[in-house]
Enzyme design. Sequence first.
Site, PDB file in Angstrom:
ATOM      1  N   SER A  19     -40.875  11.205   5.879  1.00 45.83           N
ATOM      2  CA  SER A  19     -41.576  12.470   5.610  1.00 45.83           C
ATOM      3  C   SER A  19     -42.880  12.232   4.853  1.00 45.83           C
ATOM      4  CB  SER A  19     -40.687  13.409   4.797  1.00 45.83           C
ATOM      5  OG  SER A  19     -41.448  14.537   4.384  1.00 45.83           O
ATOM      6  N   SER A  21     -44.423  14.813   3.446  1.00 51.10           N
ATOM      7  CA  SER A  21     -44.548  15.918   2.488  1.00 51.10           C
ATOM      8  C   SER A  21     -44.793  15.441   1.054  1.00 51.10           C
ATOM      9  CB  SER A  21     -43.316  16.828   2.535  1.00 51.10           C
ATOM     10  OG  SER A  21     -43.339  17.622   3.697  1.00 51.10           O
ATOM     11  N   LYS A  75     -31.403  23.965   6.928  1.00 50.31           N
ATOM     12  CA  LYS A  75     -32.209  25.192   6.823  1.00 50.31           C
ATOM     13  C   LYS A  75     -31.385  26.477   6.925  1.00 50.31           C
ATOM     14  CE  LYS A  75     -36.461  23.083   8.424  1.00 50.31           C
ATOM     15  NZ  LYS A  75     -37.592  23.116   9.348  1.00 50.31           N
ATOM     16  N   ASN A  96     -36.892  27.041   4.487  1.00 52.51           N
ATOM     17  CA  ASN A  96     -37.412  25.680   4.309  1.00 52.51           C
ATOM     18  C   ASN A  96     -38.010  25.464   2.926  1.00 52.51           C
ATOM     19  OD1 ASN A  96     -39.895  27.044   4.584  1.00 52.51           O
ATOM     20  ND2 ASN A  96     -40.852  25.210   5.405  1.00 52.51           N
ATOM     21  N   ASP A 111     -42.257  27.673   7.603  1.00 52.89           N
ATOM     22  CA  ASP A 111     -42.367  27.002   8.904  1.00 52.89           C
ATOM     23  C   ASP A 111     -43.077  27.892   9.914  1.00 52.89           C
ATOM     24  OD1 ASP A 111     -41.189  24.513   8.445  1.00 52.89           O
ATOM     25  OD2 ASP A 111     -39.163  25.261   8.812  1.00 52.89           O
ATOM     26  N   GLY A 135     -34.711  24.586  21.915  1.00 52.37           N
ATOM     27  CA  GLY A 135     -34.253  24.475  20.532  1.00 52.37           C
ATOM     28  C   GLY A 135     -34.194  25.824  19.842  1.00 52.37           C
ATOM     29  N   GLY A 138     -32.894  25.904  13.083  1.00 53.32           N
ATOM     30  CA  GLY A 138     -33.722  26.422  11.991  1.00 53.32           C
ATOM     31  C   GLY A 138     -35.207  26.388  12.311  1.00 53.32           C
ATOM     32  N   VAL A 227     -42.897  20.321  17.677  1.00 54.57           N
ATOM     33  CA  VAL A 227     -42.786  20.445  16.217  1.00 54.57           C
ATOM     34  C   VAL A 227     -42.505  19.086  15.569  1.00 54.57           C
ATOM     35  CG1 VAL A 227     -41.961  22.839  16.356  1.00 54.57           C
ATOM     36  CG2 VAL A 227     -40.312  20.996  16.064  1.00 54.57           C
ATOM     37  N   TYR A 229     -43.305  15.499  14.307  1.00 53.84           N
ATOM     38  CA  TYR A 229     -44.580  14.849  13.981  1.00 53.84           C
ATOM     39  C   TYR A 229     -44.415  13.383  13.593  1.00 53.84           C
ATOM     40  CZ  TYR A 229     -43.871  15.091   8.871  1.00 53.84           C
ATOM     41  OH  TYR A 229     -43.401  14.929   7.599  1.00 53.84           O
ATOM     42  N   GLY A 250     -47.040  18.158  16.272  1.00 53.06           N
ATOM     43  CA  GLY A 250     -46.343  18.818  15.164  1.00 53.06           C
ATOM     44  C   GLY A 250     -47.060  18.660  13.831  1.00 53.06           C
TER      45      GLY A 250
END
Length: 285
Positions: A19, A21, A75, A96, A111, A135, A138, A227, A229, A250
């Site tokens: 990740s 983030s 989620k 999220n 999101d 899909g 969440g 979505v 990435y 994504g």
Amino acid sequence: MSASSSYLVGLIGSGIGGSLSPAMHEEEARRLGLSYVYRRIDLEGLKLDTSALPDLLLAAERMGFNGLNITYPCKQSVIPLLHELSDDARALGAVNTVLLKDGRRIGHNTDWSGFARAFRRGLPDVSLEHVVQLGAGGAGAAVAHAAMTMGAREFTLFDVDAARASALADELQKRFPASTVKAGGSLPDAMAAATGLIHATPTGMAKLPGLPLPAQLLHKDLWVADVVYFPIRTALLQAAEAVGCRTLTGGGMAVYQAVDAFRLFTGLEPDAERMFMHFQSLLSR
């Protein structure tokens, strides 16, 4: 340093070693002069599953976390553990971002807004006449809500769990009565009529490589938004580009959901463009 200029946040999910983030949040905080630590809480690495969520939330509160991002597969399972939900999170049935404040846990969903902003930036002029989405979990609930909000006219959902796809389709149909939302049916027929495809399953992630549908169902009159990435150019996007489709990675959703989460955690306005450029530089390393 006063409490308001120092932040401790985290990400709970499974297989989140890749990740970006943490790096995005910490770099933007540094630019704004904040002390900000963002920790990964990886269920896979800890050999835990979603049944550990109550303990993890309690531990985060006790250790003074300001908030948590929540990702796959938590989620939806996090919702019963929260005290309140934003309107978006309640409508989507997916969270999220959790704010931990004054002993309360408040669930948000950034999101859907992240996907909408990325979509408008990357595919501003495409047709939303017939959209197919793979899909209904969440992330799927969030991007479907975004697509409907942006004006999708006919929307068809597919999921390995047919009941989950039906439940989300019914929910969306109630919220967006002017459009037509359905679940399941023939994927080849739906794809043949589609103007766009949204992919919201984990297939294509580094740890789940492959295509979420047969490549021969892609055609040049289609735009394709992913979505996933990590990697940024998934097998799906490569196959789509090979037949001449316009595509959206994504990455934009990953950045803009982080922009919105950062604002919730700190009450400050991050520089979205700067975060986007930083994200691009992280990917190219």
